[in-house]
Write an enzyme that holds these catalytic residues in place. Structure first.
Site, short mmCIF file in Angstrom:
data_model
loop_
_atom_site.label_atom_id
_atom_site.label_comp_id
_atom_site.label_asym_id
_atom_site.label_seq_id
_atom_site.Cartn_x
_atom_site.Cartn_y
_atom_site.Cartn_z
N SER A 148 -21.39 -21.31 134.28
CA SER A 148 -20.39 -21.76 135.24
C SER A 148 -20.79 -23.10 135.85
O SER A 148 -19.99 -24.06 135.88
CB SER A 148 -20.24 -20.68 136.33
N HIS A 198 -26.86 -30.75 142.36
CA HIS A 198 -26.06 -29.56 142.68
C HIS A 198 -26.96 -28.53 143.35
O HIS A 198 -28.10 -28.34 142.95
CB HIS A 198 -25.44 -28.98 141.41
N LYS A 209 -19.22 -27.20 134.59
CA LYS A 209 -18.59 -28.14 135.54
C LYS A 209 -19.38 -29.44 135.63
O LYS A 209 -18.82 -30.52 135.67
CB LYS A 209 -18.50 -27.49 136.93
N ASP A 239 -13.63 -21.83 133.68
CA ASP A 239 -14.54 -21.40 134.74
C ASP A 239 -13.77 -20.97 135.97
O ASP A 239 -14.10 -19.99 136.62
CB ASP A 239 -15.52 -22.52 135.11
N ARG A 266 -14.85 -12.85 138.18
CA ARG A 266 -16.21 -12.37 138.50
C ARG A 266 -16.30 -11.97 139.96
O ARG A 266 -16.96 -11.00 140.33
CB ARG A 266 -17.23 -13.48 138.20
#
Ligand code: URA
Length: 436
Positions: free
Chosen positions: A184, A83, A188, A162, A169
């Site tokens: 967050s 990621h 995921k 989320d 946010r």
């Protein structure tokens, strides 16, 4: 009986919240019993007072528990994901997921859309005709069994807390909080049912974290929280002072990612992709050292195995590409204009953020979540930092829809470049650190 005001007051005063309090707030927020204004107040209290690693892990667990987890059962091939926190020109995932899958790693990759100047992998993939960018959980599992990888957007079934929290946010100035980003991302990623995660934490003008120090802090938080949650995380810090590769813009970036799999990628993009592939291979226990792992990744590209896997993956998600054509059959905007150097010298600055914004000016990004994205626009850099340039030589080529957006983008892109009398030397080092 817990109540939201007491929990907000507690965090506001800088006192640590219990796991029970965090879970209660999150669960009741998802059902609507805790209101947006109350959650906003808590987020702002977290923003200023922070959360320790235990609280961050509790927050991550609560978000994870709000949805479903991909369940692959015990055993089988190693499941590892990569990621990135996002940066201008970052098309690594598009090449890396099939590359890793060609080596036997299972890569269940949930990805996001662009917001602001950094691009999103899903938008890039949606430039491919018929590509199905959001899969159901059943389809995700099937893809992992048959192809070994997928890239899909988040569904309502995965970490719904989320989804709701991130939207809040975004409009309350609480995105850039380390514990909130950590929970967050990890909620995921944990929902993918993976065993290990390689994180590319980007910093610099084109990234979310502007400074190296803040990126390192985020990396440490991801490592610590990953450990608390039983997920092996490794982190790499890379710079986005200038865009990664030469292409910025959705379809153009897909073409560059495919060129990489053909062994013809730009050097910086190859370096970052190779490094992250090596991290994934080591995390999957397929090689003992990173140098061996890097060799495996290079062989997968040189032999054509990675490209073959890319074709299989894209076709399995419904995408149609014409590999016999240089443009892969993707729609590219027809108005193509070069931006020429106004003096001779060396490129000293090629600012990623300004160039990301220039592509937004062309229509290639979104300001708010409901905006449409034009996949066909973008720019190809001809010069980057330390390159020598002669007056009148092109610095970049724009792919635009009309003269109006082109002029806006060109003006912005001009401000991205600084041409001086000498190169800047080593300052552009791309791969900076491996926080542990
Ligand atoms: N990416 C995420 O998924 N969440 C954040 O909070 C920031 C970046």
């Amino acid at each position: 009986m817990l109540n939201p005001v007491a929990i907000i007051e507690k965090k506001k005063a800088g006192t640590k919240l219990t796991g029970e309090e965090i879970r209660w707030m999150l669960q009741n927020y998802v059902t609507g019993a805790v209101r947006d204004y109350q959650m906003s107040a808590l987020l702002m209290a977290v923003y200023f007072q922070g959360m320790d690693s235990e609280e961050t892990a509790d927050m991550t667990a609560a978000m994870l528990e709000s949805g479903k987890v991909l369940d692959f059962g015990p055993g089988g091939s190693p499941r590892v994901d990569k990621h990135s926190t996002g940066g201008v020109g970052d098309k690594v995932s598009i090449a890396l997921a099939p590359l890793a899958a060609s080596l036997g790693i299972k890569v269940p990759m949930l990805s996001g859309r662009s917001l602001g100047h950094t691009g999103g992998t899903l938008d890039k993939l949606e430039s491919i005709p018929h590509f199905r960018s959001v899969l159901s959980l059943v389809e995700m599992k099937r893809m992992i069994e048959s192809v070994g990888c997928f890239i899909s957007g988040q569904t309502n079934e995965i970490a719904p807390a989320d989804k709701k929290l991130y939207a809040l946010r975004d409009v309350t100035g609480t995105v850039d909080s380390i514990p909130l980003i950590t929970s967050s991302i990890l909620s995921k990623k944990l929902s993918e049912g993976i065993e290990a995660l390689v994180m590319d934490v980007k910093f610099g003008s084109g990234a979310f974290m502007r400074s190296k120090a803040s990126a390192r802090k985020l990396a440490r938080s991801l490592l610590k929280t990953g450990e608390e949650m039983g997920l092996r995380v490794s982190t790499v810090l890379t710079s986005v002072e200038q865009p990664l590769g030469f292409a910025v813009g959705n379809a153009l970036e897909v073409i560059e990612a495919v060129n990489l799999l053909r062994g013809k990628g730009p050097r910086d993009l190859m370096a970052v992709t190779g490094l992250l592939a090596a991290e994934m291979i080591v995390a999957a226990d397929l090689a003992k050292s990173k140098s061996k792992a890097l060799q495996m990744a290079r062989r997968a590209v040189a032999s054509g195995a990675a490209l073959k896997h890319f074709k299989k993956w894209v076709a399995a998600q419904g995408g149609t590409l014409r590999f016999e054509r240089a443009d892969l059959g993707l729609e590219l905007a027809g108005l193509r204009i070069e931006m020429k150097a106004w003096r001779s010298g060396f490129v000293r600055r090629c600012d990623a953020k300004a160039l990301g914004l220039a592509v937004m000016d062309l229509g290639g990004g979104r300001v708010s979540v409901d905006d449409d994205v034009d996949h066909s626009v973008g720019l190809i850099l001809r010069k980057k930092i330390n390159h020598k340039v002669k007056v009148g030589e092109p610095l970049a080529v724009f792919y635009a829809r009309d003269m109006h957006t082109l002029r806006e983008a060109e003006e912005r892109a001009r401000s991205a470049f600084h041409i001086g009398n000498s190169p800047v030397g080593q300052r552009t080092s791309l791969i900076i650190d491996f926080p542990r």
